[in-house]
Design an enzyme around this catalytic site. Structure first.
Site, short mmCIF file in Angstrom:
data_model
loop_
_atom_site.label_atom_id
_atom_site.label_comp_id
_atom_site.label_asym_id
_atom_site.label_seq_id
_atom_site.Cartn_x
_atom_site.Cartn_y
_atom_site.Cartn_z
N ARG A 13 0.76 -1.24 -0.07
CA ARG A 13 0.18 -0.26 -0.07
C ARG A 13 0.78 1.25 -0.09
NH1 ARG A 13 -2.73 0.50 4.95
NH2 ARG A 13 -1.57 -1.22 6.01
N VAL A 62 7.63 -7.49 9.78
CA VAL A 62 9.11 -7.05 10.01
C VAL A 62 9.63 -7.11 11.55
CG1 VAL A 62 9.27 -5.53 7.86
CG2 VAL A 62 8.35 -4.33 9.81
N TYR A 153 6.39 7.16 17.82
CA TYR A 153 6.59 7.12 16.31
C TYR A 153 7.82 8.04 15.93
CZ TYR A 153 5.67 8.21 11.29
OH TYR A 153 5.68 8.21 9.83
N LYS A 157 11.47 7.18 14.48
CA LYS A 157 12.01 7.63 12.89
C LYS A 157 13.22 8.33 13.08
CE LYS A 157 8.65 6.29 10.37
NZ LYS A 157 9.07 5.00 9.30
P1 NDP Z 1 0.58 2.75 5.07
O1 NDP Z 1 -0.34 2.63 6.28
O2 NDP Z 1 -0.40 3.44 3.77
O3 NDP Z 1 1.21 1.51 4.37
C1 NDP Z 1 1.96 0.79 5.43
C2 NDP Z 1 2.70 -0.41 4.66
O4 NDP Z 1 3.44 -0.97 5.73
C3 NDP Z 1 1.60 -1.57 4.37
O5 NDP Z 1 2.12 -2.03 3.25
C4 NDP Z 1 1.76 -2.32 5.52
O6 NDP Z 1 1.46 -3.86 4.98
C5 NDP Z 1 3.11 -2.42 5.80
N1 NDP Z 1 3.35 -2.76 7.48
C6 NDP Z 1 2.71 -2.19 8.61
N2 NDP Z 1 3.26 -3.02 9.51
C7 NDP Z 1 4.14 -3.76 9.10
C8 NDP Z 1 4.87 -5.06 9.72
N3 NDP Z 1 4.66 -5.13 10.92
N4 NDP Z 1 5.23 -5.97 8.76
C9 NDP Z 1 5.35 -5.88 7.49
N5 NDP Z 1 4.78 -4.86 6.79
C10 NDP Z 1 4.22 -3.79 7.77
O7 NDP Z 1 1.73 3.82 5.30
P2 NDP Z 1 2.58 4.85 4.27
O8 NDP Z 1 2.43 4.28 2.92
O9 NDP Z 1 1.99 6.05 4.34
O10 NDP Z 1 3.96 4.98 4.88
C11 NDP Z 1 5.06 3.88 4.40
C12 NDP Z 1 6.25 4.77 5.35
O11 NDP Z 1 6.27 6.06 5.02
C13 NDP Z 1 6.03 4.40 6.79
O12 NDP Z 1 7.18 3.85 7.25
C14 NDP Z 1 5.76 5.78 7.29
O13 NDP Z 1 6.14 5.91 8.71
C15 NDP Z 1 6.55 6.72 6.27
N6 NDP Z 1 5.80 7.75 6.49
C16 NDP Z 1 4.75 8.09 5.81
C17 NDP Z 1 4.30 9.43 5.99
C18 NDP Z 1 2.81 9.85 5.27
O14 NDP Z 1 2.31 11.18 5.37
N7 NDP Z 1 2.04 8.96 4.87
C19 NDP Z 1 5.09 10.56 6.25
C20 NDP Z 1 6.42 10.20 6.67
C21 NDP Z 1 6.80 9.09 6.86
P3 NDP Z 1 -0.21 -4.46 4.98
O15 NDP Z 1 -0.79 -3.50 3.72
O16 NDP Z 1 0.07 -5.96 4.60
O17 NDP Z 1 -0.56 -4.09 6.34
#
Ligand code: NDP
Length: 245
Positions: A13, A62, A153, A157
């Protein structure tokens, strides 16, 4: 990066999805790691393979070391050793410090920080042997600015940035680059729940006055992962419309 093996955690995602598709477009063989959303991961695979790329989905949490051992073994069997690692999987939770339990703290730190360390540890041996590697850690502006109600969080980070710099110093002699990418506000499931007042406050803080798209992060990651990124290491680079500067 034609035929390089790339592993993107959290590739089902949001930002990870866009990164997986972008690396697939650039010719990498993409291992898409997901935690729960098998169907969404399958869609990402279809999008890459329909465009002539190579990709496969792998399930792993993870935060769990034993699942990661199995993940890296399966990726190696399918594609070969990981050459490009994108530590993207992450979760966000909100809670004031006074009410934050150890369990909630651990859940966030184990996923965002320990997961990044564990994946990196499993990837580096093969990279060191090959004398080539790219490690990209998706951190957050929150790790540089701090976040009220999100201390766990932000700490995870910030820790990821320190880890990226340390790994960059340690691994540079092996021709392995390590960089942290710090998004600001990006339109994904993670940010979708915010109410209008919070959204407006966030927008007002961004000089560009708009929320970013996952693609904005994916372009930078592809740049760092390719030959284009060969002399860039130990950096923390924001993709945030000017929020952090
Ligand atoms: P989403 O919530 O849209 O997606 C999170 C993704 O991480 C999913 O693919 C989910 O898998 C996976 N995931 C969550 N927990 C685990 C786990 N324990 N093991 C394996 N996979 C896991 O998040 P974003 O795309 O928004 O965020 C991606 C990264 O960017 C994150 O690290 C976030 O902290 C960082 N970020 C995002 C920001 C934003 O504004 N969106 C801003 C700053 C940083 P599944 O679909 O199977 O649940």
């Amino acid at each position: 990066m034609k035929d390089r093996v790339a592993l993107v955690t959290g590739g089902s995602r949001g930002i990870g999805r866009a990164i997986a598709i972008e690396l697939g477009k650039a010719g990498a063989k993409v291992a898409v790691c997901y935690n729960q959303n098998e169907a969404l991961a399958a869609k990402v695979i279809a999008e890459i393979t329909d465009n002539g790329g190579t990709a496969k989905a792998f399930k792993a949490d993870v935060s769990k070391g034993e699942e990661l051992n199995a993940l890296f073994k399966s990726v190696k069997e399918s594609f070969g050793p990981v050459e490009i690692l994108v530590n993207n999987a992450g979760i966000i939770r909100q809670c004031p410090i006074a009410l934050l339990s150890e369990q909630e703290w651990d859940e966030v730190v184990d996923t965002n920080l320990k997961g990044t360390f564990s994946c990196t540890r499993l990837a580096v041996r093969d990279m060191m042997r090959a004398k080539w590697g790219r490690i990209i850690i998706i951190s957050s502006d929150a790790g540089r600015l701090g976040e009220a109600m999100g201390s766990h969080y932000a700490a995870s980070k910030a820790g990821a940035i320190g880890f990226a710099k340390s790994a960059a110093r340690e691994l540079a002699p092996y021709n392995i680059t390590v960089n942290a990418v710090t998004p600001g506000y990006i339109e994904t499931d993670m940010t979708a729940g915010a109410d209008e007042a919070i959204r407006k406050k966030q927008l007002d803080a961004i000089p560009a006055r708009k929320i970013g798209a996952p693609q904005d992060v994916a372009w930078l990651v592809a740049f760092l992962a390719g030959e284009t990124g060969r002399y860039i290491t130990g950096q923390t680079i924001s993709v945030d419309g000017g929020l952090f500067m």
